[in-house]
Design an enzyme around this catalytic site. Structure first.
Site, short mmCIF file in Angstrom:
data_model
loop_
_atom_site.label_atom_id
_atom_site.label_comp_id
_atom_site.label_asym_id
_atom_site.label_seq_id
_atom_site.Cartn_x
_atom_site.Cartn_y
_atom_site.Cartn_z
N ASP A 77 0.52 1.71 8.87
CA ASP A 77 -0.06 0.84 10.26
C ASP A 77 1.10 0.69 11.41
O ASP A 77 0.71 0.63 12.26
CB ASP A 77 0.14 -0.56 9.71
CG ASP A 77 -1.34 -0.60 8.57
OD1 ASP A 77 -1.82 0.40 8.29
OD2 ASP A 77 -1.10 -1.68 7.95
N ASP A 111 3.45 -1.04 11.92
CA ASP A 111 3.36 -2.39 12.52
C ASP A 111 4.62 -3.32 12.22
O ASP A 111 4.67 -4.45 12.36
CB ASP A 111 2.33 -3.24 12.01
CG ASP A 111 2.04 -3.43 10.75
OD1 ASP A 111 3.00 -2.87 10.04
OD2 ASP A 111 1.11 -4.33 10.34
N ARG A 143 -4.64 -2.36 9.99
CA ARG A 143 -4.52 -4.02 9.98
C ARG A 143 -4.56 -4.60 11.46
O ARG A 143 -5.60 -4.18 12.17
CB ARG A 143 -3.43 -4.46 9.25
CG ARG A 143 -4.16 -5.57 8.13
CD ARG A 143 -2.92 -6.24 7.52
NE ARG A 143 -2.42 -5.71 6.29
CZ ARG A 143 -2.98 -5.65 5.09
NH1 ARG A 143 -4.24 -6.30 4.91
NH2 ARG A 143 -2.31 -4.94 4.01
N ARG A 203 0.81 -4.89 -4.77
CA ARG A 203 0.85 -5.85 -3.94
C ARG A 203 1.11 -7.24 -4.53
O ARG A 203 0.87 -8.20 -4.37
CB ARG A 203 -0.11 -6.06 -3.03
CG ARG A 203 -0.80 -5.04 -2.06
CD ARG A 203 -1.79 -5.34 -1.13
NE ARG A 203 -2.27 -4.45 -0.35
CZ ARG A 203 -1.79 -3.46 0.65
NH1 ARG A 203 -0.88 -3.86 1.07
NH2 ARG A 203 -2.44 -2.52 1.14
N ASP A 255 6.00 -5.39 5.64
CA ASP A 255 6.57 -6.91 6.03
C ASP A 255 6.30 -7.35 4.64
O ASP A 255 7.17 -8.53 4.50
CB ASP A 255 5.65 -7.35 7.21
CG ASP A 255 4.34 -7.40 6.91
OD1 ASP A 255 3.69 -6.40 6.20
OD2 ASP A 255 3.34 -7.94 7.79
N GLY A 261 0.76 -1.19 -0.04
CA GLY A 261 -0.02 -0.21 0.04
C GLY A 261 1.02 1.30 0.11
O GLY A 261 1.86 1.19 0.44
N THR A 297 4.95 1.89 6.12
CA THR A 297 3.51 1.48 6.36
C THR A 297 2.99 2.70 7.28
O THR A 297 3.52 2.79 8.45
CB THR A 297 3.50 0.31 6.98
OG1 THR A 297 2.05 -0.01 7.30
CG2 THR A 297 4.16 -0.19 8.19
O1 F6P Z 1 -1.20 -1.78 5.18
C1 F6P Z 1 -1.57 -0.55 5.03
C2 F6P Z 1 -2.92 -0.46 4.66
O2 F6P Z 1 -3.43 0.92 4.42
C3 F6P Z 1 -3.85 -1.12 5.76
O3 F6P Z 1 -4.22 -0.18 6.84
C4 F6P Z 1 -5.08 -1.32 5.23
O4 F6P Z 1 -5.77 -2.52 5.88
C5 F6P Z 1 -4.78 -1.66 3.69
O5 F6P Z 1 -3.54 -1.14 3.62
C6 F6P Z 1 -5.75 -1.51 2.70
O6 F6P Z 1 -5.16 -1.87 1.54
P1 F6P Z 1 -5.67 -1.56 0.00
O7 F6P Z 1 -5.01 -0.42 -0.31
O8 F6P Z 1 -5.22 -2.77 -0.88
O9 F6P Z 1 -7.33 -1.50 0.15
#
Ligand code: F6P
Length: 346
Positions: A127, A129, A171, A72, A103, A10, A125
């Site tokens: 997140d 995390d 997440r 991804r 990760d 992301g 990220t």
């Molecule tokens: O990992 C970053 C993140 O923004 C998370 O917080 C969220 O769950 C996910 O990516 C959303 O992913 P996408 O952009 O594929 O909807």
């Protein structure tokens, strides 16, 4: 050196600031040449590149997104994918590869590293995390956006005597929720680290009503979960790293709160607004420090490692440590959150 660079997973505010810092220090101090691989690992697999130099990285410091785009793509899931990536890197004469990602991206970086590619990682990220670093760039911007939203929700909640549930990203870690929740003065903060106790949520809300405040803000992490249920997701489809798209706990909570308390309740999901747009000054600084450290690491010949922030210092750790586990919110911060809430006896 001839250095490849990519951004995976992301997107995240500050990616462009890292790219710019890597290229500036590389070109101006080491005489490096760069190849940008487009859309994360997909660009390596499919051999899609863009030139990275002082011209193409000029004027991007403050810009959200990533000039290298992102995806991804998990090349480990594609038969022969990792080997194909090595081939493409050899074809471009890449001496070292710098991968900006969380990760998932770093797990591919590690796989390539184990095949002899000279890899360096940069922790990205919102997140926050990633294990082994105190802060990932992008987190501060996401928290700033979420805190502003929580601030704004107060006046409309008050005007209508409502509970407003604000769902934030993160997440399986509650960093954004707890930080924006505390900074924004939320009455209830729900994180994945603690199963949701609906009795407790309603107790906290009733306490407010009984003490004259007829509105409340609940901040819920997208990964927060009710006991004995699954996390709430948008469909069941998994991405190539095996993750479902978490979304919807805010609405589930809003319905349950209204049913149990009778207080009118609405939910708002901040979603990708937390990831888009210009990075904060803090994230630009952190991203720039990471970028400079990453190119220095490559020139020091320290590969298979991730640049990290420990306290106030930038240092580095093995890639394997970074992906060993998810860094979740610890007891100390949870205690701060609980310390602001009324005791059950009050
Ligand atoms: O990992 C970053 C993140 O923004 C998370 O917080 C969220 O769950 C996910 O990516 C959303 O992913 P996408 O952009 O594929 O909807």
């Amino acid at each position: 050196m001839r250095i490849g660079m990519l951004t995976g997973g992301g997107d995240c505010p500050g990616l462009n600031a890292v790219i710019r810092a890597v290229v500036r220090k590389g070109v101006l101090h080491y005489g490096d040449e760069f190849v940008g691989f487009m859309e994360g690992w997909r660009g390596v697999l499919d051999d899609v590149t863009m030139p990275l130099n002082l011209e193409t990285t000029s004027g991007i410091l403050h810009r959200g997104g990533t000039i290298l785009r992102s995806s991804r793509t998990n090349v480990k899931k594609i038969p022969g994918g990792v080997e194909k990536c090595v081939e493409v890197l050899v074809k471009h004469g890449i001496d070292a590869l710098i991968a900006l990602g969380g990760d998932d991206t770093q797990s591919v970086n590690l796989a390539l590293s184990e095949m002899g590619v000279k890899c360096v990682g940069v922790p990205k990220t919102i997140d926050n995390d990633l294990n082994g670093t105190d802060v990932c760039f992008g987190f501060d911007t996401a928290v700033t956006v979420a805190t502003e939203a929580v601030d704004r929700l107060h006046s409309t909640a008050e005007a209508h005597n409502r509970v407003l549930v604000c769902e934030v990203m993160g997440r399986n870690a509650g960093w954004i929720a707890i930080t924006a929740g505390i900074a924004g003065g939320a009455d209830v903060i729900l994180v994945p680290e603690i199963p949701i106790d609906m009795d407790e949520v309603c107790r906290l809300l009733r306490y407010r009503w009984e003490h004259g405040k007829k509105f409340a803000i609940v901040v819920a992490a997208e990964g927060a979960v009710l006991p004995e249920t699954e996390q709430v997701s948008h469909g069941t489809k998994l991405d190539s790293f095996g993750h479902v798209r978490l979304s919807g706990i805010g609405q589930v909570l809003a319905e349950e709160i209204e049913k149990r308390t009778g207080y009118e309740t609405r939910s708002v999901n901040l979603g990708h607004t937390q990831r888009g747009g210009t990075p904060t000054a803090y994230d630009r600084m952190l991203a720039t420090r990471y970028g400079v450290a990453a190119i220095d690491l490559a020139h020091a010949g320290k590969f298979g490692r991730l640049v990290v922030l420990k306290g106030t210092e930038i240092t580095d750790i093995p890639l394997a440590d970074a992906i060993a586990k998810t860094r979740t919110v610890g007891e100390a911060l949870l205690a701060v959150m609980k310390g602001l809430q009324p005791l059950a006896s009050s």
